[in-house]
Motif scaffolding. Structure first.
Motif, short mmCIF file in Angstrom:
data_model
loop_
_atom_site.label_atom_id
_atom_site.label_comp_id
_atom_site.label_asym_id
_atom_site.label_seq_id
_atom_site.Cartn_x
_atom_site.Cartn_y
_atom_site.Cartn_z
N LYS A 65 0.85 -1.18 0.00
CA LYS A 65 0.00 0.00 0.00
C LYS A 65 0.89 1.24 0.00
O LYS A 65 1.81 1.35 0.82
CB LYS A 65 -0.91 0.01 1.22
N ALA A 66 0.65 2.13 -0.92
CA ALA A 66 1.49 3.32 -1.06
C ALA A 66 1.34 4.24 0.14
O ALA A 66 0.24 4.44 0.66
CB ALA A 66 1.12 4.08 -2.33
N LEU A 67 2.46 4.75 0.59
CA LEU A 67 2.44 5.76 1.65
C LEU A 67 2.03 7.09 1.03
O LEU A 67 2.43 7.41 -0.09
CB LEU A 67 3.83 5.90 2.27
N GLU A 68 1.24 7.85 1.76
CA GLU A 68 0.88 9.19 1.31
C GLU A 68 1.62 10.19 2.19
O GLU A 68 1.69 10.03 3.40
CB GLU A 68 -0.63 9.40 1.44
N PHE A 69 2.15 11.22 1.54
CA PHE A 69 2.95 12.20 2.25
C PHE A 69 2.34 13.58 2.15
O PHE A 69 1.70 13.94 1.17
CB PHE A 69 4.37 12.25 1.66
N GLY A 70 2.59 14.38 3.20
CA GLY A 70 2.24 15.79 3.18
C GLY A 70 3.38 16.59 2.58
O GLY A 70 4.39 16.03 2.13
N GLU A 71 3.21 17.88 2.59
CA GLU A 71 4.26 18.78 2.09
C GLU A 71 5.45 18.75 3.04
O GLU A 71 5.27 18.73 4.27
CB GLU A 71 3.73 20.20 1.96
N PRO A 72 6.68 18.79 2.53
CA PRO A 72 7.86 18.79 3.40
C PRO A 72 7.87 20.01 4.33
O PRO A 72 7.39 21.09 3.97
CB PRO A 72 9.02 18.88 2.42
N THR A 73 8.39 19.79 5.51
CA THR A 73 8.52 20.85 6.50
C THR A 73 9.97 20.88 6.99
O THR A 73 10.76 19.99 6.67
CB THR A 73 7.59 20.62 7.71
N ASP A 74 10.29 21.88 7.75
CA ASP A 74 11.60 21.99 8.40
C ASP A 74 12.75 21.77 7.42
O ASP A 74 13.72 21.10 7.75
CB ASP A 74 11.72 20.99 9.56
N TYR A 75 12.64 22.34 6.24
CA TYR A 75 13.70 22.12 5.25
C TYR A 75 14.74 23.22 5.28
O TYR A 75 14.44 24.38 5.53
CB TYR A 75 13.12 21.96 3.84
N PHE A 76 15.98 22.80 5.10
CA PHE A 76 17.08 23.75 5.03
C PHE A 76 18.31 23.03 4.47
O PHE A 76 18.40 21.81 4.50
CB PHE A 76 17.41 24.35 6.41
N PHE A 77 19.22 23.81 3.94
CA PHE A 77 20.53 23.32 3.53
C PHE A 77 21.55 23.79 4.56
O PHE A 77 21.44 24.88 5.10
CB PHE A 77 20.96 23.93 2.18
N LYS A 132 1.03 11.00 5.79
CA LYS A 132 -0.40 11.29 5.94
C LYS A 132 -1.21 10.02 6.16
O LYS A 132 -2.19 10.03 6.88
CB LYS A 132 -0.93 12.02 4.70
N SER A 133 -0.84 8.93 5.51
CA SER A 133 -1.59 7.69 5.66
C SER A 133 -1.17 6.99 6.95
O SER A 133 -0.11 7.24 7.49
CB SER A 133 -1.35 6.78 4.45
N VAL A 134 -2.02 6.11 7.44
CA VAL A 134 -1.67 5.35 8.64
C VAL A 134 -0.62 4.32 8.26
O VAL A 134 -0.83 3.49 7.37
CB VAL A 134 -2.91 4.67 9.25
N ALA A 135 0.51 4.40 8.91
CA ALA A 135 1.63 3.51 8.62
C ALA A 135 2.03 2.83 9.93
O ALA A 135 2.73 3.43 10.75
CB ALA A 135 2.79 4.28 8.02
N LYS A 136 1.53 1.62 10.13
CA LYS A 136 1.74 0.91 11.39
C LYS A 136 2.07 -0.54 11.10
O LYS A 136 1.73 -1.07 10.05
CB LYS A 136 0.48 1.01 12.24
N GLY A 137 2.74 -1.19 12.05
CA GLY A 137 3.10 -2.60 11.88
C GLY A 137 4.40 -2.70 11.11
O GLY A 137 5.44 -2.27 11.57
#
Length: 172
Positions: free
Chosen positions: A64-76, A93-98
């Motif tokens: 099952k594909a993981l769904e992601f939100g927009e990246p946060t806390d980004y920096f170089f 974003k999706s429930v990722a357990k087990g």
């Protein structure tokens, strides 16, 4: 917490050639060092462009594909040789357990990835019994492939999948 994967925090260190190219003209104060502030626009540009490639974070076929939100806390940031490291957090974003399996790779094989040799993955806030496994695929054939080979690849060929770095997180 609770054995649910909430986010993936990345630190991608780029090679000397890319770092040098990408940072051209960014040392605004001329001190020979690149600050987070001087690299802020480059960090935004990079995370924005990664969306098109699903942040090179792909659930393997059949999972099952993981769904992601927009990246946060980004920096170089940059090291003493001005090699750049892009840091960013990718919220799940999706429930990722087990058992959660994901791979890090570029389907077009334009960008090569390898995991850090020392402690490439760490779990934070995970309950007892959680474990992580990594498999760094490497690329034994990269020196044998010609430019012509890559120009002949069709869109969607997903050639890079065979060189994917696999991360498996298991929590009870």
């Amino acid at each position: 917490p609770g054995g649910v994967l909430k986010e993936i925090r990345y630190a991608w260190t780029f090679d000397e050639m890319f770092s040098s190219f990408a940072a051209q003209g960014l040392d605004a104060n001329g001190d020979g060092k690149l600050s987070r502030e001087e690299l802020a626009a480059l960090a935004k540009e990079n995370v924005d462009s990664l969306k098109e490639f699903a942040y090179f974070t792909i659930a393997p076929r059949g999972a099952k594909a993981l769904e992601f939100g927009e990246p946060t806390d980004y920096f170089f940031d940059s090291d003493d040789k001005n090699n750049l490291t892009l840091h960013f957090t990718l919220p799940v974003k999706s429930v990722a357990k087990g058992v959660v399996v994901f791979e890090v790779y570029d389907p077009t094989y334009f960008v090569a990835f390898s995991l850090a040799e020392q402690k490439p993955i760490a779990l934070e806030g995970a309950p007892g019994g959680c474990a992580v496994e990594t498999k760094n695929a490497g690329d034994p054939n990269s020196t044998k492939l010609s430019e012509e080979f890559f120009t002949q690849l069709q869109a969607g060929a997903d050639y890079g999948a065979q060189f994917a770095n696999r991360i498996t997180v298991r929590c009870p």
